[in-house]
Design a protein around this motif. Structure first.
Motif, PDB file in Angstrom:
ATOM      1  N   ARG A 111       0.829  -1.206   0.000  1.00 50.68           N
ATOM      2  CA  ARG A 111       0.000   0.000   0.000  1.00 50.68           C
ATOM      3  C   ARG A 111       0.865   1.257   0.000  1.00 50.68           C
ATOM      4  O   ARG A 111       0.485   2.275  -0.591  1.00 50.68           O
ATOM      5  CB  ARG A 111      -0.955  -0.010   1.195  1.00 50.68           C
ATOM      6  N   MET A 112       2.048   1.199   0.634  1.00 46.84           N
ATOM      7  CA  MET A 112       2.960   2.341   0.623  1.00 46.84           C
ATOM      8  C   MET A 112       3.571   2.540  -0.772  1.00 46.84           C
ATOM      9  O   MET A 112       3.782   3.669  -1.208  1.00 46.84           O
ATOM     10  CB  MET A 112       4.085   2.145   1.644  1.00 46.84           C
ATOM     11  N   PHE A 113       3.863   1.436  -1.461  1.00 44.80           N
ATOM     12  CA  PHE A 113       4.506   1.496  -2.764  1.00 44.80           C
ATOM     13  C   PHE A 113       3.525   1.866  -3.885  1.00 44.80           C
ATOM     14  O   PHE A 113       3.921   2.473  -4.889  1.00 44.80           O
ATOM     15  CB  PHE A 113       5.183   0.154  -3.080  1.00 44.80           C
ATOM     16  N   ALA A 114       2.249   1.562  -3.701  1.00 44.53           N
ATOM     17  CA  ALA A 114       1.249   1.766  -4.762  1.00 44.53           C
ATOM     18  C   ALA A 114       1.225   3.187  -5.320  1.00 44.53           C
ATOM     19  O   ALA A 114       1.252   3.363  -6.545  1.00 44.53           O
ATOM     20  CB  ALA A 114      -0.137   1.349  -4.275  1.00 44.53           C
ATOM     21  N   PRO A 115       1.187   4.247  -4.497  1.00 43.15           N
ATOM     22  CA  PRO A 115       1.161   5.590  -5.090  1.00 43.15           C
ATOM     23  C   PRO A 115       2.464   5.955  -5.801  1.00 43.15           C
ATOM     24  O   PRO A 115       2.450   6.721  -6.776  1.00 43.15           O
ATOM     25  CB  PRO A 115       0.896   6.522  -3.911  1.00 43.15           C
ATOM     26  N   ILE A 116       3.576   5.418  -5.356  1.00 49.45           N
ATOM     27  CA  ILE A 116       4.873   5.657  -6.014  1.00 49.45           C
ATOM     28  C   ILE A 116       4.858   5.020  -7.396  1.00 49.45           C
ATOM     29  O   ILE A 116       5.266   5.622  -8.394  1.00 49.45           O
ATOM     30  CB  ILE A 116       6.029   5.099  -5.153  1.00 49.45           C
ATOM     31  N   PHE A 117       4.355   3.785  -7.466  1.00 40.30           N
ATOM     32  CA  PHE A 117       4.253   3.052  -8.732  1.00 40.30           C
ATOM     33  C   PHE A 117       3.300   3.769  -9.684  1.00 40.30           C
ATOM     34  O   PHE A 117       3.589   3.955 -10.870  1.00 40.30           O
ATOM     35  CB  PHE A 117       3.782   1.620  -8.442  1.00 40.30           C
ATOM     36  N   GLU A 118       2.158   4.218  -9.151  1.00 41.71           N
ATOM     37  CA  GLU A 118       1.163   4.921  -9.956  1.00 41.71           C
ATOM     38  C   GLU A 118       1.728   6.228 -10.508  1.00 41.71           C
ATOM     39  O   GLU A 118       1.543   6.558 -11.685  1.00 41.71           O
ATOM     40  CB  GLU A 118      -0.099   5.198  -9.124  1.00 41.71           C
ATOM     41  N   LYS A 119       2.448   6.973  -9.677  1.00 34.61           N
ATOM     42  CA  LYS A 119       3.052   8.234 -10.123  1.00 34.61           C
ATOM     43  C   LYS A 119       4.064   7.981 -11.239  1.00 34.61           C
ATOM     44  O   LYS A 119       4.102   8.710 -12.232  1.00 34.61           O
ATOM     45  CB  LYS A 119       3.716   8.955  -8.956  1.00 34.61           C
ATOM     46  N   ALA A 120       4.877   6.930 -11.083  1.00 36.40           N
ATOM     47  CA  ALA A 120       5.852   6.586 -12.122  1.00 36.40           C
ATOM     48  C   ALA A 120       5.138   6.242 -13.425  1.00 36.40           C
ATOM     49  O   ALA A 120       5.611   6.599 -14.507  1.00 36.40           O
ATOM     50  CB  ALA A 120       6.734   5.425 -11.665  1.00 36.40           C
ATOM     51  N   SER A 121       3.984   5.583 -13.328  1.00 32.90           N
ATOM     52  CA  SER A 121       3.242   5.235 -14.546  1.00 32.90           C
ATOM     53  C   SER A 121       2.756   6.490 -15.264  1.00 32.90           C
ATOM     54  O   SER A 121       2.711   6.530 -16.491  1.00 32.90           O
ATOM     55  CB  SER A 121       2.068   4.304 -14.226  1.00 32.90           C
ATOM     56  N   GLU A 122       2.417   7.515 -14.498  1.00 33.56           N
ATOM     57  CA  GLU A 122       1.967   8.776 -15.095  1.00 33.56           C
ATOM     58  C   GLU A 122       3.142   9.536 -15.705  1.00 33.56           C
ATOM     59  O   GLU A 122       2.984  10.238 -16.705  1.00 33.56           O
ATOM     60  CB  GLU A 122       1.262   9.625 -14.042  1.00 33.56           C
TER      61      GLU A 122
END
Length: 122
Positions: free
Chosen positions: A34-45
């Motif tokens: 759950r901590m990594f999810a927003p980091i991964f999502e931001k990288a995808s953007e």
């Protein structure tokens, strides 16, 4: 580009796309996931030219077992069909950005030649 849900049905289609594919193996109950999810999502953007996929290891047990996922989150990076990185652990944003840059800078002809040479020794 938003992340895509990766399942046993679409895994081969996702992983065989040309270019770089990042796969996050995760589960809803996992705090580090759950901590990594927003980091991964931001990288995808920030990298719309790459494919970012997520494998829910609870729903896709067969995929998790196929890749011997024993610790989550696990990040796998594939470029032009070659697995370049597969490690467990939630990466901080700067570390993920650096890893993506390193993968993009690789000369894939050299990588394939090194793999062929290694396989020739076996």
């Amino acid at each position: 580009m938003a992340t895509v849900e990766v399942t046993t049905d679409n895994f081969n289609d996702v992983i065989s796309k040309p270019g770089t594919v990042l796969i996050d193996f995760w589960a809803a109950w996992c705090g580090p996931c759950r901590m990594f999810a927003p980091i991964f999502e931001k990288a995808s953007e920030e990298h719309p030219d790459m494919t970012f996929g997520k494998v829910d290891t609870e729903a896709q047990v067969e995929l998790a077992q196929t890749f011997n996922i024993s610790s989550i989150p696990t990040l796998m990076i594939v470029r032009d069909g070659v697995v370049l990185y597969a490690q467990p652990g939630a990466l901080p944003e700067p570390q993920l950005a650096g890893l993506i840059n390193k993968v993009q800078e690789l000369d894939m002809d050299e990588v394939r030649a090194a793999i062929a040479a290694k396989e020739g020794q076996a």
